[in-house]
Scaffold this motif. Structure first.
Motif, mmCIF file in Angstrom:
data_model
loop_
_atom_site.group_PDB
_atom_site.id
_atom_site.type_symbol
_atom_site.label_atom_id
_atom_site.label_comp_id
_atom_site.label_asym_id
_atom_site.label_seq_id
_atom_site.Cartn_x
_atom_site.Cartn_y
_atom_site.Cartn_z
ATOM 1 N N SER A 1 0.172 2.816 -12.469
ATOM 2 C CA SER A 1 0.392 2.367 -11.175
ATOM 3 C C SER A 1 -0.046 0.930 -11.000
ATOM 4 O O SER A 1 0.299 0.270 -10.143
ATOM 5 N N VAL A 2 -1.411 0.709 -11.436
ATOM 6 C CA VAL A 2 -1.713 -0.654 -11.117
ATOM 7 C C VAL A 2 -1.532 -1.558 -12.050
ATOM 8 O O VAL A 2 -1.782 -2.887 -11.864
ATOM 9 N N MET B 1 -3.375 6.620 -12.283
ATOM 10 C CA MET B 1 -3.871 5.005 -11.833
ATOM 11 C C MET B 1 -3.555 4.159 -12.700
ATOM 12 O O MET B 1 -2.856 3.021 -12.286
ATOM 13 N N LEU C 1 -4.600 -5.512 -1.672
ATOM 14 C CA LEU C 1 -4.972 -4.093 -1.380
ATOM 15 C C LEU C 1 -6.532 -3.710 -0.973
ATOM 16 O O LEU C 1 -6.713 -2.756 0.054
ATOM 17 N N ILE D 1 -9.944 -1.264 -8.963
ATOM 18 C CA ILE D 1 -8.382 -1.281 -9.329
ATOM 19 C C ILE D 1 -8.404 -2.277 -10.578
ATOM 20 O O ILE D 1 -7.526 -1.954 -11.448
ATOM 21 N N CYS E 1 0.430 3.562 -2.903
ATOM 22 C CA CYS E 1 -0.753 4.342 -2.837
ATOM 23 C C CYS E 1 -0.870 5.572 -2.173
ATOM 24 O O CYS E 1 -1.662 6.359 -2.351
ATOM 25 N N SER F 1 0.823 -1.239 -0.144
ATOM 26 C CA SER F 1 -0.116 0.085 0.114
ATOM 27 C C SER F 1 0.787 0.943 -0.146
ATOM 28 O O SER F 1 0.451 2.467 -0.157
ATOM 29 N N TYR G 1 -8.195 13.233 -4.837
ATOM 30 C CA TYR G 1 -8.189 11.518 -4.655
ATOM 31 C C TYR G 1 -9.209 11.223 -3.716
ATOM 32 O O TYR G 1 -9.328 11.996 -2.736
ATOM 33 N N HIS H 1 -3.399 8.797 -1.826
ATOM 34 C CA HIS H 1 -4.693 8.143 -1.095
ATOM 35 C C HIS H 1 -4.240 8.183 0.379
ATOM 36 O O HIS H 1 -5.335 7.946 1.264
#
Length: 188
Positions: free
Chosen positions: A76-77, A73, A88, A60, A30, A27, A45, A34
């Motif tokens: 990132s994912v 995003m 997550l 996600i 993130c 995490s 966000y 976040h």
């Protein structure tokens, strides 16, 4: 019989501690947007803390699969495995959502927003108290600016990964009504 039970208990405890640490480490990437515990400090966000794990998992994966697009995003994912996504979602769903101290909802807009969400029957999906259930997200205490952007995106067709449910619900809302909804949901 007691010694094997103690050994098994110790193994489970160690696995839980290291498993929890591994999820918390995942995490970290993130946290910039976040928050470390899923409580975003920016209205740009969403807060992920206390969100339903099913919703988090679906969103996600939607970013990962390109069904939902965002320049930050999506990349990132992209590197996450499906297990990472599940981990997550589990982690953030177990965190406590905190009320934002920086945004002060306007009481008159809160009342207007309450009427709008009642008329739109938002609780039918998002549940009484707007805390979400399964694939329906928690919208109570969500960031004001984020709520407004998402509602406008649904209304204007920029966000479409909901099978048309939200776009049909918000298609007739004015900018003023959406602003009021943002104030109301942030106030909860």
């Amino acid at each position: 019989m007691r010694i094997p039970t103690l050994i098994l208990s110790a193994v489970c405890l160690v696995a839980a501690v290291f498993g929890g640490a591994a999820i918390a480490a995942k995490s970290d990437s993130c946290a910039h947007c976040h928050g470390t515990d899923g409580n975003s400090s920016s209205g740009l966000y969403p807060s992920l803390a206390g969100q339903t794990k099913e919703y988090l998992y679906r969103q996600i994966m939607a970013f990962k699969e390109g069904k939902r697009k965002n320049s930050m995003m999506s990349p990132s994912v992209g590197i996450l495995s499906e297990q990472d996504v599940k981990d997550l979602a589990e982690y953030f769903s177990g965190q406590n959502m905190m009320r934002s101290g920086s945004f002060k909802p306007d009481p008159a807009l809160v009342e207007k927003g309450k009427k709008v969400v009642e008329e739109a029957q938002c609780a039918a999906c998002h549940q009484p108290g707007y805390k979400g259930l399964n694939e329906f997200p928690r919208i109570a205490r969500q960031k004001h600016t984020y709520v407004i952007k998402q509602l406008k995106d649904y209304r204007d067709g920029a966000r479409t990964n909901d099978d048309g449910v939200m776009s049909a619900t918000v298609k007739s809302l004015t900018d003023e009504q959406i602003e009021a909804v943002g104030h109301y949901l942030a106030s909860l």
